[in-house]
Design an enzyme around this catalytic site. Structure first.
Site, PDB file in Angstrom:
ATOM      1  N   CYS A  66       0.896  -1.155   0.000  1.00  0.00           N
ATOM      2  CA  CYS A  66       0.000   0.000   0.000  1.00  0.00           C
ATOM      3  C   CYS A  66       0.939   1.210   0.000  1.00  0.00           C
ATOM      4  O   CYS A  66       1.845   1.283  -0.834  1.00  0.00           O
ATOM      5  CB  CYS A  66      -0.953  -0.027   1.191  1.00  0.00           C
ATOM      6  SG  CYS A  66      -0.143  -0.315   2.790  1.00  0.00           S
ATOM      7  N   LYS A  67       0.724   2.152   0.895  1.00  0.00           N
ATOM      8  CA  LYS A  67       1.604   3.322   0.902  1.00  0.00           C
ATOM      9  C   LYS A  67       2.794   3.107   1.848  1.00  0.00           C
ATOM     10  O   LYS A  67       3.950   3.229   1.453  1.00  0.00           O
ATOM     11  CB  LYS A  67       0.797   4.558   1.320  1.00  0.00           C
ATOM     12  CG  LYS A  67       1.476   5.864   0.949  1.00  0.00           C
ATOM     13  CD  LYS A  67       0.539   7.047   1.181  1.00  0.00           C
ATOM     14  CE  LYS A  67       1.285   8.360   0.986  1.00  0.00           C
ATOM     15  NZ  LYS A  67       0.523   9.508   1.522  1.00  0.00           N
TER      16      LYS A  67
END
Lengths: 232, 232
Positions: A151-152
Protein backbone atom coordinates in the site's frame (compact mmCIF):
# COMPACT_ATOMS: atom_id res chain seq x y z
CA UNK A 1 21.31 -37.08 -7.70
CA UNK A 2 23.26 -34.64 -9.84
CA UNK A 3 20.03 -32.79 -10.66
CA UNK A 4 19.30 -32.54 -6.96
CA UNK A 5 22.77 -31.16 -6.29
CA UNK A 6 22.48 -28.58 -9.03
CA UNK A 7 19.05 -27.57 -7.77
CA UNK A 8 20.38 -27.23 -4.25
CA UNK A 9 23.34 -25.26 -5.45
CA UNK A 10 21.04 -23.00 -7.45
CA UNK A 11 18.99 -22.35 -4.33
CA UNK A 12 22.15 -21.58 -2.45
CA UNK A 13 23.28 -19.23 -5.18
CA UNK A 14 20.00 -17.38 -5.17
CA UNK A 15 20.86 -16.30 -1.64
CA UNK A 16 23.93 -14.64 -2.98
CA UNK A 17 22.41 -13.26 -6.15
CA UNK A 18 24.97 -15.20 -8.14
CA UNK A 19 23.97 -17.45 -11.00
CA UNK A 20 25.55 -20.80 -11.68
CA UNK A 21 26.63 -19.40 -15.03
CA UNK A 22 28.53 -16.61 -13.31
CA UNK A 23 30.47 -19.10 -11.26
CA UNK A 24 31.42 -21.63 -13.87
CA UNK A 25 31.98 -19.03 -16.57
CA UNK A 26 29.46 -20.49 -18.95
CA UNK A 27 28.55 -17.78 -21.42
CA UNK A 28 24.82 -17.39 -21.90
CA UNK A 29 22.23 -14.86 -22.92
CA UNK A 30 20.34 -14.47 -19.71
CA UNK A 31 16.63 -14.03 -19.83
CA UNK A 32 15.11 -12.79 -16.59
CA UNK A 33 16.65 -13.40 -13.20
CA UNK A 34 20.08 -12.66 -14.58
CA UNK A 35 19.75 -8.97 -15.16
CA UNK A 36 22.42 -8.15 -12.65
CA UNK A 37 25.01 -10.51 -14.04
CA UNK A 38 27.91 -8.08 -14.00
CA UNK A 39 27.11 -6.66 -10.60
CA UNK A 40 26.75 -10.08 -9.04
CA UNK A 41 30.05 -11.23 -10.46
CA UNK A 42 31.70 -8.37 -8.66
CA UNK A 43 29.73 -9.05 -5.50
CA UNK A 44 30.81 -12.67 -5.63
CA UNK A 45 34.38 -11.56 -5.86
CA UNK A 46 33.93 -9.45 -2.76
CA UNK A 47 34.03 -6.14 -4.59
CA UNK A 48 30.74 -4.87 -3.29
CA UNK A 49 30.57 -1.14 -3.05
CA UNK A 50 27.76 1.03 -1.88
CA UNK A 51 26.63 1.93 -5.36
CA UNK A 52 25.91 -1.68 -6.20
CA UNK A 53 23.83 -2.54 -3.18
CA UNK A 54 20.20 -3.51 -3.39
CA UNK A 55 17.51 -1.48 -1.69
CA UNK A 56 14.31 -3.35 -0.84
CA UNK A 57 11.25 -1.10 -0.53
CA UNK A 58 10.59 0.39 2.90
CA UNK A 59 8.98 -1.94 5.43
CA UNK A 60 9.81 -4.92 3.23
CA UNK A 61 9.44 -8.47 4.52
CA UNK A 62 8.85 -11.99 3.31
CA UNK A 63 5.45 -13.25 4.41
CA UNK A 64 5.67 -16.82 3.18
CA UNK A 65 6.99 -18.77 0.23
CA UNK A 66 6.39 -16.59 -2.81
CA UNK A 67 4.66 -13.80 -0.83
CA UNK A 68 6.27 -10.46 0.05
CA UNK A 69 4.99 -7.24 1.64
CA UNK A 70 6.27 -3.67 1.67
CA UNK A 71 5.57 0.01 1.54
CA UNK A 72 5.30 1.80 -1.79
CA UNK A 73 8.18 0.78 -4.08
CA UNK A 74 10.21 3.67 -5.47
CA UNK A 75 12.35 3.52 -8.60
CA UNK A 76 15.40 2.99 -6.38
CA UNK A 77 13.84 -0.31 -5.32
CA UNK A 78 13.22 -1.70 -8.80
CA UNK A 79 16.62 -3.40 -8.90
CA UNK A 80 15.77 -5.32 -5.77
CA UNK A 81 12.30 -6.18 -7.02
CA UNK A 82 13.93 -7.62 -10.12
CA UNK A 83 15.76 -10.07 -7.90
CA UNK A 84 12.42 -11.39 -6.63
CA UNK A 85 11.19 -12.26 -10.12
CA UNK A 86 7.71 -11.00 -9.27
CA UNK A 87 4.76 -12.28 -11.25
CA UNK A 88 2.09 -10.19 -9.51
CA UNK A 89 1.73 -7.04 -7.44
CA UNK A 90 -1.31 -6.53 -5.20
CA UNK A 91 -1.69 -2.78 -4.79
CA UNK A 92 -4.11 -1.73 -2.06
CA UNK A 93 -4.54 2.03 -2.64
CA UNK A 94 -7.25 3.70 -4.73
CA UNK A 95 -4.84 6.18 -6.34
CA UNK A 96 -3.61 5.41 -9.87
CA UNK A 97 -0.20 3.75 -10.08
CA UNK A 98 2.54 6.36 -10.69
CA UNK A 99 3.93 6.37 -14.20
CA UNK A 100 7.37 5.06 -13.19
CA UNK A 101 5.80 2.11 -11.37
CA UNK A 102 3.33 1.45 -14.19
CA UNK A 103 6.23 1.44 -16.67
CA UNK A 104 8.15 -0.91 -14.44
CA UNK A 105 5.43 -3.55 -14.12
CA UNK A 106 4.68 -3.29 -17.84
CA UNK A 107 8.30 -3.75 -18.84
CA UNK A 108 8.70 -6.77 -16.56
CA UNK A 109 5.40 -8.39 -17.49
CA UNK A 110 4.18 -8.17 -13.89
CA UNK A 111 0.42 -8.40 -13.41
CA UNK A 112 -0.90 -5.48 -11.34
CA UNK A 113 -3.99 -6.24 -9.23
CA UNK A 114 -5.33 -3.07 -7.67
CA UNK A 115 -7.79 -3.17 -4.78
CA UNK A 116 -8.53 0.44 -3.92
CA UNK A 117 -8.93 0.52 -0.16
CA UNK A 118 -9.26 3.98 1.32
CA UNK A 119 -6.36 4.81 3.59
CA UNK A 120 -8.21 7.29 5.77
CA UNK A 121 -7.82 7.00 9.48
CA UNK A 122 -10.41 5.93 12.02
CA UNK A 123 -13.19 5.03 11.84
CA UNK A 124 -11.80 2.39 9.54
CA UNK A 125 -15.02 1.32 7.88
CA UNK A 126 -13.87 1.39 4.29
CA UNK A 127 -12.38 -2.10 3.94
CA UNK A 128 -15.19 -4.28 2.74
CA UNK A 129 -15.09 -7.94 3.52
CA UNK A 130 -15.57 -8.69 -0.17
CA UNK A 131 -12.59 -6.56 -1.21
CA UNK A 132 -10.41 -8.33 1.33
CA UNK A 133 -11.61 -11.72 0.12
CA UNK A 134 -10.88 -10.86 -3.47
CA UNK A 135 -7.38 -9.73 -2.53
CA UNK A 136 -6.88 -12.91 -0.49
CA UNK A 137 -7.93 -15.07 -3.41
CA UNK A 138 -5.28 -13.44 -5.60
CA UNK A 139 -2.74 -13.86 -2.81
CA UNK A 140 -3.48 -17.53 -2.24
CA UNK A 141 -3.35 -18.57 -5.87
CA UNK A 142 0.17 -19.87 -6.34
CA UNK A 143 -0.11 -19.22 -10.06
CA UNK A 144 0.29 -15.53 -9.10
CA UNK A 145 3.48 -16.11 -7.10
CA UNK A 146 5.96 -14.60 -6.48
CA UNK A 147 3.65 -11.82 -5.37
CA UNK A 148 4.23 -8.48 -3.62
CA UNK A 149 1.52 -6.82 -1.51
CA UNK A 150 1.92 -3.13 -0.89
CA UNK A 151 0.00 0.00 0.00
CA UNK A 152 1.60 3.32 0.90
CA UNK A 153 3.54 2.57 4.09
CA UNK A 154 3.06 -1.19 4.28
CA UNK A 155 1.48 -0.76 7.69
CA UNK A 156 -2.31 -0.63 7.72
CA UNK A 157 -3.90 -1.95 4.54
CA UNK A 158 -1.07 -4.38 3.90
CA UNK A 159 -1.09 -5.30 7.59
CA UNK A 160 -4.82 -6.09 7.44
CA UNK A 161 -4.44 -8.31 4.38
CA UNK A 162 -1.48 -10.17 5.86
CA UNK A 163 -3.37 -10.46 9.15
CA UNK A 164 -6.31 -12.13 7.42
CA UNK A 165 -3.90 -14.40 5.57
CA UNK A 166 -2.35 -15.44 8.90
CA UNK A 167 -5.79 -16.29 10.26
CA UNK A 168 -6.24 -18.58 7.25
CA UNK A 169 -2.96 -20.17 8.26
CA UNK A 170 -4.48 -20.78 11.72
CA UNK A 171 -2.16 -18.37 13.53
CA UNK A 172 -3.24 -17.30 17.00
CA UNK A 173 -4.52 -13.74 17.10
CA UNK A 174 -1.73 -12.79 19.50
CA UNK A 175 0.86 -13.75 16.89
CA UNK A 176 -1.10 -12.09 14.09
CA UNK A 177 -1.22 -8.85 16.09
CA UNK A 178 2.45 -9.05 16.99
CA UNK A 179 3.36 -9.22 13.32
CA UNK A 180 0.98 -6.38 12.45
CA UNK A 181 2.49 -4.22 15.17
CA UNK A 182 6.05 -4.99 14.13
CA UNK A 183 5.30 -3.31 10.81
CA UNK A 184 2.95 -0.58 12.03
CA UNK A 185 4.93 0.23 15.19
CA UNK A 186 3.75 3.52 16.67
CA UNK A 187 1.12 3.80 13.92
CA UNK A 188 -0.77 0.71 15.08
CA UNK A 189 -4.51 1.20 14.69
CA UNK A 190 -6.86 -0.62 17.02
CA UNK A 191 -9.49 -0.45 14.27
CA UNK A 192 -7.23 -2.56 12.03
CA UNK A 193 -6.80 -5.14 14.78
CA UNK A 194 -10.57 -5.22 15.21
CA UNK A 195 -11.01 -5.71 11.47
CA UNK A 196 -8.59 -8.65 11.49
CA UNK A 197 -10.20 -10.19 14.55
CA UNK A 198 -13.69 -9.89 13.10
CA UNK A 199 -12.72 -11.21 9.68
CA UNK A 200 -14.53 -14.51 9.22
CA UNK A 201 -12.25 -17.02 7.56
CA UNK A 202 -14.69 -19.91 7.52
CA UNK A 203 -16.38 -18.81 4.32
CA UNK A 204 -12.97 -18.06 2.84
CA UNK A 205 -11.78 -21.56 3.66
CA UNK A 206 -14.69 -22.98 1.68
CA UNK A 207 -13.89 -20.65 -1.19
CA UNK A 208 -10.31 -21.89 -1.08
CA UNK A 209 -11.31 -25.50 -1.07
CA UNK A 210 -13.57 -24.80 -4.02
CA UNK A 211 -10.66 -23.27 -5.91
CA UNK A 212 -8.43 -26.22 -5.09
CA UNK A 213 -11.01 -28.79 -6.11
CA UNK A 214 -11.64 -27.04 -9.40
CA UNK A 215 -7.91 -26.68 -9.96
CA UNK A 216 -7.62 -30.44 -9.73
CA UNK A 217 -10.60 -30.88 -12.02
CA UNK A 218 -12.44 -32.99 -9.52
CA UNK A 219 -15.78 -31.98 -11.02
CA UNK A 220 -18.58 -33.30 -8.90
CA UNK A 221 -16.45 -33.15 -5.77
CA UNK A 222 -16.01 -29.40 -6.12
CA UNK A 223 -17.47 -27.26 -3.40
CA UNK A 224 -19.07 -24.07 -4.49
CA UNK A 225 -17.50 -20.72 -3.85
CA UNK A 226 -19.27 -20.07 -0.59
CA UNK A 227 -18.22 -16.63 0.32
CA UNK A 228 -20.79 -14.66 -1.62
CA UNK A 229 -23.58 -16.72 -0.15
CA UNK A 230 -22.21 -16.49 3.34
CA UNK A 231 -21.15 -12.86 3.41
CA UNK A 232 -23.79 -10.62 4.83
CA UNK B 1 2.00 -30.93 -16.68
CA UNK B 2 0.04 -32.88 -14.11
CA UNK B 3 3.13 -33.08 -11.93
CA UNK B 4 3.49 -29.33 -12.13
CA UNK B 5 -0.14 -28.86 -11.17
CA UNK B 6 0.13 -31.16 -8.22
CA UNK B 7 3.31 -29.40 -7.11
CA UNK B 8 1.61 -26.04 -7.37
CA UNK B 9 -1.40 -27.31 -5.52
CA UNK B 10 0.84 -28.72 -2.81
CA UNK B 11 2.48 -25.33 -2.42
CA UNK B 12 -0.93 -23.75 -2.20
CA UNK B 13 -2.01 -26.28 0.36
CA UNK B 14 1.01 -25.65 2.48
CA UNK B 15 -0.32 -22.16 2.96
CA UNK B 16 -3.41 -23.60 4.51
CA UNK B 17 -1.76 -26.42 6.40
CA UNK B 18 -3.91 -28.86 4.47
CA UNK B 19 -2.39 -31.85 2.74
CA UNK B 20 -3.54 -33.09 -0.63
CA UNK B 21 -4.46 -36.34 1.08
CA UNK B 22 -6.79 -34.52 3.43
CA UNK B 23 -8.62 -33.00 0.52
CA UNK B 24 -9.05 -35.97 -1.73
CA UNK B 25 -9.63 -38.39 1.11
CA UNK B 26 -6.75 -40.64 0.20
CA UNK B 27 -5.93 -42.70 3.28
CA UNK B 28 -2.25 -42.72 4.11
CA UNK B 29 0.09 -43.17 7.02
CA UNK B 30 1.64 -39.78 7.21
CA UNK B 31 5.30 -39.43 8.03
CA UNK B 32 6.37 -35.94 8.99
CA UNK B 33 4.62 -32.82 7.81
CA UNK B 34 1.23 -34.42 8.37
CA UNK B 35 1.21 -34.48 12.11
CA UNK B 36 -1.79 -32.21 12.34
CA UNK B 37 -3.96 -34.15 9.92
CA UNK B 38 -7.12 -34.11 12.00
CA UNK B 39 -6.79 -30.48 13.02
CA UNK B 40 -6.19 -29.35 9.47
CA UNK B 41 -9.22 -31.24 8.21
CA UNK B 42 -11.33 -29.30 10.63
CA UNK B 43 -9.61 -26.06 9.75
CA UNK B 44 -10.24 -26.76 6.10
CA UNK B 45 -13.91 -27.25 6.85
CA UNK B 46 -14.00 -23.85 8.52
CA UNK B 47 -14.26 -25.21 12.03
CA UNK B 48 -11.28 -23.37 13.41
CA UNK B 49 -11.51 -22.64 17.07
CA UNK B 50 -9.07 -20.91 19.31
CA UNK B 51 -7.74 -24.13 20.80
CA UNK B 52 -6.52 -25.32 17.42
CA UNK B 53 -4.63 -22.21 16.46
CA UNK B 54 -0.91 -22.19 15.86
CA UNK B 55 1.42 -19.99 17.87
CA UNK B 56 4.71 -19.07 16.18
CA UNK B 57 7.50 -18.19 18.61
CA UNK B 58 7.70 -14.55 19.68
CA UNK B 59 9.31 -12.20 17.17
CA UNK B 60 8.96 -14.82 14.45
CA UNK B 61 9.54 -13.96 10.81
CA UNK B 62 10.58 -15.54 7.54
CA UNK B 63 13.99 -14.28 6.44
CA UNK B 64 14.21 -15.98 3.07
CA UNK B 65 13.35 -19.27 1.43
CA UNK B 66 13.98 -21.94 4.05
CA UNK B 67 15.26 -19.46 6.67
CA UNK B 68 13.27 -18.32 9.72
CA UNK B 69 14.10 -16.23 12.79
CA UNK B 70 12.49 -15.86 16.20
CA UNK B 71 12.83 -15.45 19.91
CA UNK B 72 13.21 -18.49 22.16
CA UNK B 73 10.66 -21.16 21.22
CA UNK B 74 8.49 -22.36 24.08
CA UNK B 75 6.65 -25.67 24.17
CA UNK B 76 3.48 -23.84 23.10
CA UNK B 77 5.26 -23.07 19.83
CA UNK B 78 6.29 -26.62 18.98
CA UNK B 79 3.09 -27.27 17.03
CA UNK B 80 3.86 -24.33 14.79
CA UNK B 81 7.49 -25.35 14.40
CA UNK B 82 6.28 -28.76 13.26
CA UNK B 83 4.50 -27.05 10.40
CA UNK B 84 7.83 -25.63 9.20
CA UNK B 85 9.42 -29.07 8.92
CA UNK B 86 12.69 -27.74 10.33
CA UNK B 87 15.90 -29.56 9.58
CA UNK B 88 18.21 -27.32 11.64
CA UNK B 89 18.09 -24.84 14.50
CA UNK B 90 20.86 -22.26 14.96
CA UNK B 91 20.84 -21.33 18.64
CA UNK B 92 22.91 -18.29 19.51
CA UNK B 93 23.02 -18.34 23.33
CA UNK B 94 25.73 -19.93 25.48
CA UNK B 95 23.22 -21.43 27.95
CA UNK B 96 22.39 -25.15 27.56
CA UNK B 97 19.18 -25.88 25.68
CA UNK B 98 16.28 -26.42 28.11
CA UNK B 99 15.18 -30.02 28.46
CA UNK B 100 11.82 -29.51 26.76
CA UNK B 101 13.50 -27.96 23.73
CA UNK B 102 16.24 -30.59 23.66
CA UNK B 103 13.58 -33.30 23.75
CA UNK B 104 11.71 -31.58 20.97
CA UNK B 105 14.64 -31.35 18.56
CA UNK B 106 15.68 -34.91 19.37
CA UNK B 107 12.23 -36.31 18.74
CA UNK B 108 11.93 -34.47 15.42
CA UNK B 109 15.42 -35.28 14.23
CA UNK B 110 16.32 -31.59 14.06
CA UNK B 111 20.03 -30.77 14.07
CA UNK B 112 20.88 -28.23 16.78
CA UNK B 113 23.83 -25.95 16.01
CA UNK B 114 24.72 -23.86 19.03
CA UNK B 115 26.92 -20.80 18.76
CA UNK B 116 27.23 -19.42 22.27
CA UNK B 117 27.29 -15.67 21.88
CA UNK B 118 27.16 -13.74 25.10
CA UNK B 119 24.01 -11.67 25.38
CA UNK B 120 25.44 -9.02 27.65
CA UNK B 121 24.83 -5.42 26.85
CA UNK B 122 27.28 -2.81 25.65
CA UNK B 123 30.12 -2.84 24.99
CA UNK B 124 29.18 -5.59 22.60
CA UNK B 125 32.60 -7.08 22.07
CA UNK B 126 31.75 -10.72 22.54
CA UNK B 127 30.63 -11.62 19.03
CA UNK B 128 33.73 -12.81 17.27
CA UNK B 129 33.91 -12.52 13.55
CA UNK B 130 34.76 -16.21 13.35
CA UNK B 131 31.70 -17.24 15.34
CA UNK B 132 29.50 -15.17 13.07
CA UNK B 133 31.10 -16.68 9.98
CA UNK B 134 30.61 -20.20 11.25
CA UNK B 135 26.96 -19.44 11.94
CA UNK B 136 26.59 -17.89 8.49
CA UNK B 137 28.08 -20.94 6.84
CA UNK B 138 25.50 -23.16 8.52
CA UNK B 139 22.78 -20.70 7.52
CA UNK B 140 23.82 -20.53 3.89
CA UNK B 141 24.10 -24.27 3.34
CA UNK B 142 20.76 -25.25 1.83
CA UNK B 143 21.29 -28.79 2.99
CA UNK B 144 20.48 -27.42 6.47
CA UNK B 145 17.21 -25.84 5.36
CA UNK B 146 14.55 -25.26 6.55
CA UNK B 147 16.47 -23.59 9.33
CA UNK B 148 15.42 -21.48 12.35
CA UNK B 149 17.76 -18.93 13.92
CA UNK B 150 16.96 -17.91 17.46
CA UNK B 151 18.48 -16.43 20.58
CA UNK B 152 16.50 -15.28 23.61
CA UNK B 153 14.38 -12.43 22.27
CA UNK B 154 15.19 -12.67 18.57
CA UNK B 155 16.44 -9.09 18.67
CA UNK B 156 20.18 -8.67 19.11
CA UNK B 157 22.16 -11.82 18.37
CA UNK B 158 19.63 -13.03 15.82
CA UNK B 159 19.43 -9.51 14.42
CA UNK B 160 23.21 -9.40 13.96
CA UNK B 161 23.32 -12.73 12.16
CA UNK B 162 20.44 -11.80 9.87
CA UNK B 163 22.04 -8.40 9.29
CA UNK B 164 25.28 -10.04 8.13
CA UNK B 165 23.27 -12.39 5.94
CA UNK B 166 21.55 -9.38 4.33
CA UNK B 167 24.93 -7.82 3.61
CA UNK B 168 25.85 -11.02 1.79
CA UNK B 169 22.66 -10.56 -0.20
CA UNK B 170 23.93 -7.08 -1.13
CA UNK B 171 21.25 -5.23 0.80
CA UNK B 172 21.91 -1.55 1.48
CA UNK B 173 22.83 -0.87 5.10
CA UNK B 174 19.76 1.35 5.47
CA UNK B 175 17.51 -1.61 4.64
CA UNK B 176 19.53 -3.96 6.84
CA UNK B 177 19.18 -1.58 9.77
CA UNK B 178 15.47 -1.05 9.15
CA UNK B 179 14.90 -4.79 9.40
CA UNK B 180 17.07 -5.05 12.52
CA UNK B 181 15.13 -2.24 14.15
CA UNK B 182 11.76 -3.71 13.24
CA UNK B 183 12.64 -6.70 15.41
CA UNK B 184 14.58 -4.92 18.14
CA UNK B 185 12.27 -1.90 18.34
CA UNK B 186 12.99 0.11 21.49
CA UNK B 187 15.80 -2.33 22.37
CA UNK B 188 17.88 -1.39 19.32
CA UNK B 189 21.59 -1.36 20.17
CA UNK B 190 23.89 0.94 18.27
CA UNK B 191 26.71 -1.50 19.02
CA UNK B 192 24.86 -4.19 17.05
CA UNK B 193 24.45 -1.85 14.10
CA UNK B 194 28.16 -1.07 14.27
CA UNK B 195 28.96 -4.78 14.32
CA UNK B 196 26.86 -5.37 11.22
CA UNK B 197 28.33 -2.38 9.43
CA UNK B 198 31.90 -3.43 10.22
CA UNK B 199 31.35 -7.07 9.28
CA UNK B 200 33.50 -7.76 6.25
CA UNK B 201 31.63 -9.93 3.80
CA UNK B 202 34.36 -10.13 1.19
CA UNK B 203 36.20 -12.96 2.92
CA UNK B 204 32.86 -14.65 3.53
CA UNK B 205 32.02 -14.41 -0.15
CA UNK B 206 35.24 -16.22 -0.96
CA UNK B 207 34.46 -18.85 1.64
CA UNK B 208 31.04 -19.27 0.06
CA UNK B 209 32.44 -19.58 -3.41
CA UNK B 210 34.88 -22.15 -2.08
CA UNK B 211 32.02 -24.15 -0.61
CA UNK B 212 30.08 -23.94 -3.85
CA UNK B 213 33.04 -24.99 -5.97
CA UNK B 214 33.74 -27.94 -3.73
CA UNK B 215 30.08 -28.85 -3.68
CA UNK B 216 30.21 -29.11 -7.44
CA UNK B 217 33.42 -31.10 -7.27
CA UNK B 218 35.23 -28.66 -9.50
CA UNK B 219 38.56 -29.64 -8.00
CA UNK B 220 41.26 -27.41 -9.39
CA UNK B 221 38.86 -24.52 -9.85
CA UNK B 222 38.07 -24.45 -6.17
CA UNK B 223 39.02 -21.35 -4.25
CA UNK B 224 40.38 -21.90 -0.82
CA UNK B 225 38.37 -21.07 2.24
CA UNK B 226 39.75 -17.62 2.72
CA UNK B 227 38.19 -16.44 5.88
CA UNK B 228 40.71 -17.89 8.33
CA UNK B 229 43.55 -16.34 6.42
CA UNK B 230 41.84 -13.02 6.09
CA UNK B 231 40.39 -12.64 9.56
CA UNK B 232 42.62 -10.74 11.86
Amino acid sequence: MIVEMVEEARSMLVLEEVTVEDLVDVGSDKKGGGRRGDDTKEAAAGRVDSEECLAPPANFAMVDYGIYRSGFPEPANFGYLDSLGLRTIVYLCPEPYPEANADYVRSRGIRLCQFGIDGSKEPFVKISKDTMMHALRVLLDVRNHPILIHCKRGKHRTGCLVGCFRKLQSWCLASVFEEYQRHAAAKTRVSDLRFIEAFDISSMSQCLLGAIYRYHGLGSRARRLGYHENSS
